[in-house]
Design a protein around this motif. Structure first.
Motif, PDB file in Angstrom:
ATOM      1  N   UNK A  78     -28.077  36.781  56.983  1.00  0.00           N
ATOM      2  CA  UNK A  78     -26.894  36.285  56.276  1.00  0.00           C
ATOM      3  C   UNK A  78     -25.924  35.612  57.240  1.00  0.00           C
ATOM      4  N   UNK A  79     -25.778  36.192  58.422  1.00  0.00           N
ATOM      5  CA  UNK A  79     -24.871  35.601  59.419  1.00  0.00           C
ATOM      6  C   UNK A  79     -25.383  34.233  59.853  1.00  0.00           C
ATOM      7  N   UNK A  80     -26.699  34.140  60.047  1.00  0.00           N
ATOM      8  CA  UNK A  80     -27.278  32.840  60.425  1.00  0.00           C
ATOM      9  C   UNK A  80     -26.983  31.799  59.354  1.00  0.00           C
ATOM     10  N   UNK A  81     -27.182  32.169  58.087  1.00  0.00           N
ATOM     11  CA  UNK A  81     -26.903  31.225  57.002  1.00  0.00           C
ATOM     12  C   UNK A  81     -25.428  30.869  56.911  1.00  0.00           C
ATOM     13  N   UNK A  82     -24.564  31.859  57.120  1.00  0.00           N
ATOM     14  CA  UNK A  82     -23.124  31.598  57.056  1.00  0.00           C
ATOM     15  C   UNK A  82     -22.681  30.666  58.175  1.00  0.00           C
ATOM     16  N   UNK A  83     -23.281  30.824  59.360  1.00  0.00           N
ATOM     17  CA  UNK A  83     -22.931  29.942  60.475  1.00  0.00           C
ATOM     18  C   UNK A  83     -23.380  28.513  60.178  1.00  0.00           C
ATOM     19  N   UNK A  84     -24.573  28.342  59.632  1.00  0.00           N
ATOM     20  CA  UNK A  84     -25.030  27.000  59.264  1.00  0.00           C
ATOM     21  C   UNK A  84     -24.082  26.370  58.246  1.00  0.00           C
ATOM     22  N   UNK A  85     -23.664  27.165  57.264  1.00  0.00           N
ATOM     23  CA  UNK A  85     -22.742  26.645  56.251  1.00  0.00           C
ATOM     24  C   UNK A  85     -21.402  26.285  56.884  1.00  0.00           C
ATOM     25  N   UNK A  86     -20.907  27.143  57.772  1.00  0.00           N
ATOM     26  CA  UNK A  86     -19.645  26.857  58.453  1.00  0.00           C
ATOM     27  C   UNK A  86     -19.746  25.596  59.289  1.00  0.00           C
ATOM     28  N   UNK A  87     -20.899  25.420  59.943  1.00  0.00           N
ATOM     29  CA  UNK A  87     -21.093  24.232  60.776  1.00  0.00           C
ATOM     30  C   UNK A  87     -21.094  22.965  59.923  1.00  0.00           C
ATOM     31  N   UNK A  88     -21.737  23.047  58.749  1.00  0.00           N
ATOM     32  CA  UNK A  88     -21.800  21.878  57.873  1.00  0.00           C
ATOM     33  C   UNK A  88     -20.448  21.559  57.251  1.00  0.00           C
ATOM     34  N   UNK A  89     -19.701  22.609  56.864  1.00  0.00           N
ATOM     35  CA  UNK A  89     -18.447  22.397  56.144  1.00  0.00           C
ATOM     36  C   UNK A  89     -17.240  22.365  57.056  1.00  0.00           C
ATOM     37  N   UNK A  90     -17.435  22.708  58.337  1.00  0.00           N
ATOM     38  CA  UNK A  90     -16.362  22.583  59.312  1.00  0.00           C
ATOM     39  C   UNK A  90     -15.265  23.616  59.205  1.00  0.00           C
ATOM     40  N   UNK A  91     -15.597  24.824  58.762  1.00  0.00           N
ATOM     41  CA  UNK A  91     -14.577  25.869  58.724  1.00  0.00           C
ATOM     42  C   UNK A  91     -14.956  26.997  59.668  1.00  0.00           C
ATOM     43  N   UNK A  92     -13.994  27.899  59.942  1.00  0.00           N
ATOM     44  CA  UNK A  92     -14.205  29.001  60.885  1.00  0.00           C
ATOM     45  C   UNK A  92     -14.757  30.222  60.156  1.00  0.00           C
ATOM     46  N   UNK A  93     -15.356  31.088  60.945  1.00  0.00           N
ATOM     47  CA  UNK A  93     -15.924  32.322  60.429  1.00  0.00           C
ATOM     48  C   UNK A  93     -15.553  33.445  61.391  1.00  0.00           C
ATOM     49  N   UNK A  94     -15.128  34.583  60.843  1.00  0.00           N
ATOM     50  CA  UNK A  94     -14.758  35.731  61.680  1.00  0.00           C
ATOM     51  C   UNK A  94     -15.822  36.808  61.572  1.00  0.00           C
ATOM     52  N   UNK A  95     -16.132  37.412  62.710  1.00  0.00           N
ATOM     53  CA  UNK A  95     -17.080  38.519  62.753  1.00  0.00           C
ATOM     54  C   UNK A  95     -16.380  39.715  63.399  1.00  0.00           C
ATOM     55  N   UNK A  96     -16.542  40.872  62.776  1.00  0.00           N
ATOM     56  CA  UNK A  96     -15.862  42.080  63.260  1.00  0.00           C
ATOM     57  C   UNK A  96     -16.888  43.173  63.516  1.00  0.00           C
ATOM     58  N   UNK A  97     -16.825  43.739  64.711  1.00  0.00           N
ATOM     59  CA  UNK A  97     -17.708  44.837  65.108  1.00  0.00           C
ATOM     60  C   UNK A  97     -16.899  46.127  65.056  1.00  0.00           C
ATOM     61  N   UNK A  98     -17.372  47.116  64.253  1.00  0.00           N
ATOM     62  CA  UNK A  98     -16.637  48.358  64.041  1.00  0.00           C
ATOM     63  C   UNK A  98     -17.434  49.521  64.634  1.00  0.00           C
ATOM     64  N   UNK A  99     -16.775  50.350  65.419  1.00  0.00           N
ATOM     65  CA  UNK A  99     -17.421  51.518  66.010  1.00  0.00           C
ATOM     66  C   UNK A  99     -16.500  52.715  65.852  1.00  0.00           C
ATOM     67  N   UNK A 100     -17.026  53.780  65.207  1.00  0.00           N
ATOM     68  CA  UNK A 100     -16.215  54.971  64.993  1.00  0.00           C
ATOM     69  C   UNK A 100     -15.991  55.689  66.323  1.00  0.00           C
ATOM     70  N   UNK A 101     -14.774  56.116  66.566  1.00  0.00           N
ATOM     71  CA  UNK A 101     -14.442  56.796  67.810  1.00  0.00           C
ATOM     72  C   UNK A 101     -14.819  58.276  67.733  1.00  0.00           C
ATOM     73  N   UNK A 102     -15.501  58.755  68.746  1.00  0.00           N
ATOM     74  CA  UNK A 102     -15.872  60.153  68.900  1.00  0.00           C
ATOM     75  C   UNK A 102     -16.681  60.689  67.732  1.00  0.00           C
TER      76      UNK A 102
END
Length: 961
Positions: free
Chosen positions: A536-560
């Motif tokens: 899905x991320x690969x497809x979203x990046x291709x779409x963002x590249x074609x349409x010229x908009x930004x995409x945010x990715x967030x990595x979440x890690x639970x503490x302890x």
């Protein structure tokens, strides 16, 4: 022209020079010598009926060569091996000779050209527009020239025959070599066919052998698909496999793609050969791709993969060549043996799976599985069972029990999809029964049927559909407008066969759906997994590249989160993760998607995002864990660290973007800020940590670390009572590296236990050396820092005893320092460990006291000897009343618990005096000495005249060298 001149010119004409063409040169010379208006050097075509001029000279110039028939010409008589002279009126003698007429010929002189064995190969003819009065010299000249022409033609023929023989030998050798390759390949394939136990493995191995042993550039197998008439590649091997990705193969006779050998092979079930590929019209759809991958020849062989499965074995070469009949025959035998092997494997699997013989009529319901399977099955079911309506239903999961339509027909017409609950239907009364028959009264007893179907039915037959485990997965329903005869039983054995086919297809589809779900979704939380998310991320990046908009990715890690698994078990941990996933998913909006990467790691993708929008999403995610998670009677206060990166500025591909969010998350976790946006310097920090980890590992292996000793003195007497052992590292390339930095790397990379063992071993070795040297002043003990990871190890006591035992020193000469955070991670384990260490003679100090979150309940149970007041309090104690009060409290508390106090970071006389007045026992810091190498520490402190403390009034003065 006199005879001497004529023969001199003749000799010049008969000489062969590489720079000039022999026959035109000779024709020009001869025409000049014999003073002919036209002169032809002619080769007689085998059979003697036609001729071809090798050179034709007319009026002193060479003209284009011609072919002509000998009959009716004076040349015909020359072919009888004799010289022909017609001195005048030659056109009258040969009225049908068009060439003579066109030239206006009056006279003709022809001389035969013979080989050494007296075989006619040609002739030389001189034509005159005037009568020839004296042809003696001309005849001699042409006869000599004819002998030379015969020799030249013989040489050319020999050269041609030699070249032809060489070509034939080379072709024969090549054919034999390829035939030998085919024989070898056939032998190896036969061996694989006999030994193989898996169909796809067999096809893959045959492709590999075709390339490695058969000498083909690319080999692949394909399966003919039915209604679409496509050929789906199954296995391949060799160079240019991307060729298969670029091409869509077909076996349709109407399709341009279907004219290629693979399509023709499936249609005609015969071997097909095509070469060269690029120029063939039949290969036009694939010509460009074939050229890119240097494919020139294709051999396609039919494969029979079962009763309803046709396939093809395709062999491609990078040279255009003819495949011999022998080689093609061997390849066909190979394909036949391969087909037999695949069929045998399939038959073996069927025999293992099947427990009873399927009735012949079952073939009617074993049509190829596709989207129309159930529709066709319902049609045939209604026809065979003579029912007015046939329904194939799928049992849905959930309560109450319900079913949904897979396919149905009424009077041959498809039924719109619907679903029903079993309550109020005949099958709901006793669904455990395999089959039900209601011969009449259905419309009256079960009115729900009429509401669902829109018309009245009087009779009902159903058959329960079961999976391999015997669980209900569906039901077949037959409806009749007219009542059935009592004891209805005529075609019910066929219904069982239809039910078996329908159940198998339902189970297959459920399995396919389940397999897809397993492949793309996390079983613990139901969220998309890493594989699904990366797609899905690969497809979203291709779409963002074609349409010229930004995409945010967030990595979440639970503490302890590991603490929950370790303390409560993984079952509780999994429940917590499910609740966390539910909360995260609930706080996301459209265009914001969540996935679980594994463990306690999640990722969120936000399409069309900027910093403000992303910060809002981060806020929602952080707030999702604001309330404790309740699970199995426990309350867990969780928080999360989030790293954020943007496409395209922080990464131009999925992997790089995910890596940078991970780096940002690590920094957020490290600084405790909750979240961080990625910045390029974070990557550089990570790179340095990786380098440090590698070089630290080498330093530990090669013992490149060093120990320093900082004295600990008694504030009351000023005497040396001990020394803290500190680790230092100088790297030849990186220089001096801060302990804060390399110890953090050691903890992060799992090297902290190894580092701690080395420090303890080297400190014990140094202590043993000082004892053996009998230095004047020996510290009571050396204090060594223990990492929290070491303190958690239940085998720590035994390990330390082994180290001091090998060094030959007493455990009571060693003090072990651990931070509050270290022993509070698992207080009960800490209590047990400290008791064990004290029993063995070790002394324990609590380091950096006051900076952690110690529980006094646990603190009084620890078998501790001393607490160390952190230098952060000491440095400002004279200017900050809070720090001063904290130190007073710590000293008073330690005194009540019977613990000694050690102040760290004492740098001024005033600090030392104040600490002494508050009752602090011991101190260390730059006021007394910086950390020293072993030799310098021994020279300054382990002597009678060491820098002792002199108490003068309320002040403390340190004397140094």
């Amino acid at each position: 022209m006199d005879a001497r001149t004529a023969f001199r010119l003749l000799a010049d004409g008969l000489s062969r020079e590489p720079a000039r063409d022999f026959f035109p040169w000779l024709a020009l010379r001869l025409a000049s010598i014999v003073e002919a208006d036209a002169l032809a050097i002619v080769r007689v075509i085998p059979g003697g009926r036609a001729a071809h001029t090798l050179s034709l000279c007319i009026d002193g110039a060479i003209v284009d060569n011609v072919d002509y028939v000998l009959a009716g010409t004076p040349c015909e008589q020359v072919t009888e091996h004799r010289v022909c002279l017609f001195a005048r009126d030659v056109v009258k003698d040969f009225p049908d000779d068009i060439m003579l007429a066109d030239l206006g010929a009056e006279a003709y002189l022809g001389v035969p050209v013979l080989t050494l064995d007296d075989k006619l190969v040609g002739l030389i003819a001189a034509i005159y527009r005037r009568p020839l009065t004296n042809g003696g010299v001309a005849q001699e000249v042409l006869s000599i020239a004819a002998a030379r022409v015969g020799s030249e033609l013989a040489n050319q023929r020999a050269e041609f025959a030699l070249a032809s023989t060489e070509r034939q030998l080379a072709d024969t050798h090549h054919r034999l070599a390829r035939t030998n390759h085919a024989l070898t390949l056939l032998r190896l394939v036969n061996r694989v066919v006999i030994r193989s136990a898996d169909e796809m493995a067999l096809l893959s191995e045959v492709c590999r052998l075709a390339v490695e042993e058969g000498g083909y550039q690319l080999a692949w197998t394909g399966l003919a698909q039915g209604e679409e008439k496509r050929i789906m590649p199954l296995t391949c091997s060799g160079e240019g496999q991307e060729f298969l990705d670029e091409c869509r193969f077909s076996w349709s006779a109407e399709s341009p793609e279907g004219q290629a050998p693979c399509g023709r092979t499936i249609r005609e079930q015969t071997a097909q050969l095509l070469s060269p590929l690029v120029t063939s019209p039949d290969y036009a759809p694939f010509a460009d791709a074939a050229a890119r991958y240097s494919l020139a020849t294709e051999v396609a062989l039919p494969l029979h993969l079962g009763s309803d499965r046709q396939g093809v074995l395709v062999l491609l070469m990078n040279t255009a060549l003819e495949v011999s009949d022998d080689e093609l025959m061997l390849l066909q035998e190979l394909a036949d043996n391969l087909s037999w092997g695949v069929s045998a494997l399939r038959l073996r699997r069927e025999q293992e799976r099947m427990q009873q013989v399927v009735l012949d009529v079952a073939e009617a319901v074993t049509a190829r599985s596709n989207d129309q399977f159930f529709s066709h099955l319902a049609q045939r079911l209604a026809g065979v069972m003579m029912a007015d309506a046939a329904l194939i239903m799928r049992v849905d999961d959930g309560v109450p029990l319900s079913a949904s339509l897979e396919a149905g027909v009424v009077d041959g017409q498809p039924v719109e999809n619907f679903s029903f609950e079993f309550s109020g239907m005949p099958c709901g009364e006793n669904f455990h029964s395999a089959e039900r028959v209601i011969t009449q009264g259905v419309a009256t007893d079960f009115p729900l049927i009429e509401r669902l179907m829109g018309e009245r039915f009087q009779a009902w037959v159903d058959r329960r559909l079961e999976d391999a485990s015997g669980d209900a997965i569906g039901v077949i329903i037959l409806l009749f407008r007219q009542p059935l005869m009592a004891g209805y039983d005529s075609p019910r054995h066929l219904l069982r066969i239809f039910a078996a086919g329908a159940a198998a297809e339902l189970e297959r589809r459920r399995s396919d759906s389940h397999i897809r779900h397993l492949a793309y979704f996390d079983p613990g939380t139901g969220l998309p997994n890493r594989v699904h998310f990366m797609e899905r991320l690969h497809g979203a990046i291709l779409k963002s590249r074609q349409e010229g908009h930004r995409l945010a990715l967030m990595f979440l890690d639970l503490n302890r989160f590991k603490e929950i698994n370790d303390s409560q078990g993984h079952d509780v941990g999994d429940q917590v993760l499910r609740e966390v996933a539910t909360r995260f998913a609930a706080c996301l909006a459209r265009g914001e998607s969540l996935a679980r990467l594994g463990g306690d790691e999640f990722v969120v993708m936000v399409e069309r995002a900027d910093e403000i929008h992303s910060a809002q999403v981060v806020g929602r995610l952080l707030n999702a864990l604001a309330n404790p998670v309740l699970c199995d009677g426990h309350r867990f206060n969780l928080d999360v660290s989030i790293g954020v990166a943007f496409y395209p500025e922080d990464g131009d591909g999925p992997r790089e973007l995910l890596k940078n969010t991970d780096i940002a998350m690590y920094h957020a976790k490290e600084c405790g800020s909750g979240y961080r946006f990625y910045a390029p310097e974070m990557g550089r920090d990570l790179s340095r940590r990786l380098i440090l980890a590698t070089r630290l590992k080498e330093a530990l292996k090669n013992e490149k670390l060093e120990l320093r000793y900082q004295p600990i003195v008694a504030l009351g007497s000023g005497n040396l009572v001990g020394a803290e052992v500190l680790c230092r590292w100088f790297d030849n390339e990186l220089g001096w590296i801060s302990p804060i930095e390399f110890i953090a790397v050691a903890e992060e990379r799992g090297m902290i236990s190894q580092l701690g063992e080395w420090v303890m071993s080297d400190a014990c070795r140094q202590l043993a050396q000082w004892e053996e040297m009998q230095v004047a002043v020996l510290p009571e003990r050396l204090y060594v820092n223990l990492a929290a990871r070491q303190f958690e190890d239940p085998l720590l006591t035994q390990q330390l005893c082994d180290i001091v035992g090998r060094a030959g020193v007493s455990p009571d000469r060693l003090g072990l320092e651990i931070t509050e955070g270290g022993f509070m991670q698992d207080p009960e384990q800490a209590v047990r460990t400290t008791e064990q260490l004290c029993k063995r003679g070790f002394v324990l100090s609590i380091d950096d006291f006051g900076t952690g979150y110690s529980s006094l309940t646990y603190l009084k149970r620890f078998a501790a000897y001393a607490v160390k007041i952190d230098k952060s309090f000491v440095s400002d104690m004279l200017t900050d009343s809070n720090d001063y009060s904290i130190i007073e409290t710590i000293i008073a508390m330690a005194d009540r618990l019977g613990l000694r106090t050690v102040a760290e970071g004492v740098e001024t006389q005033a600090q030392a005096s104040a600490l002494k007045s508050m009752g602090c026992n011991l101190a260390q810091g730059y006021l007394f000495s910086r950390p020293l190498a072993a030799e310098e520490f021994q020279r300054l402190w382990l002597v009678e005249s060491n820098p002792s403390m002199n108490v003068v009034g309320d002040g403390v003065v340190a004397s140094r060298d």
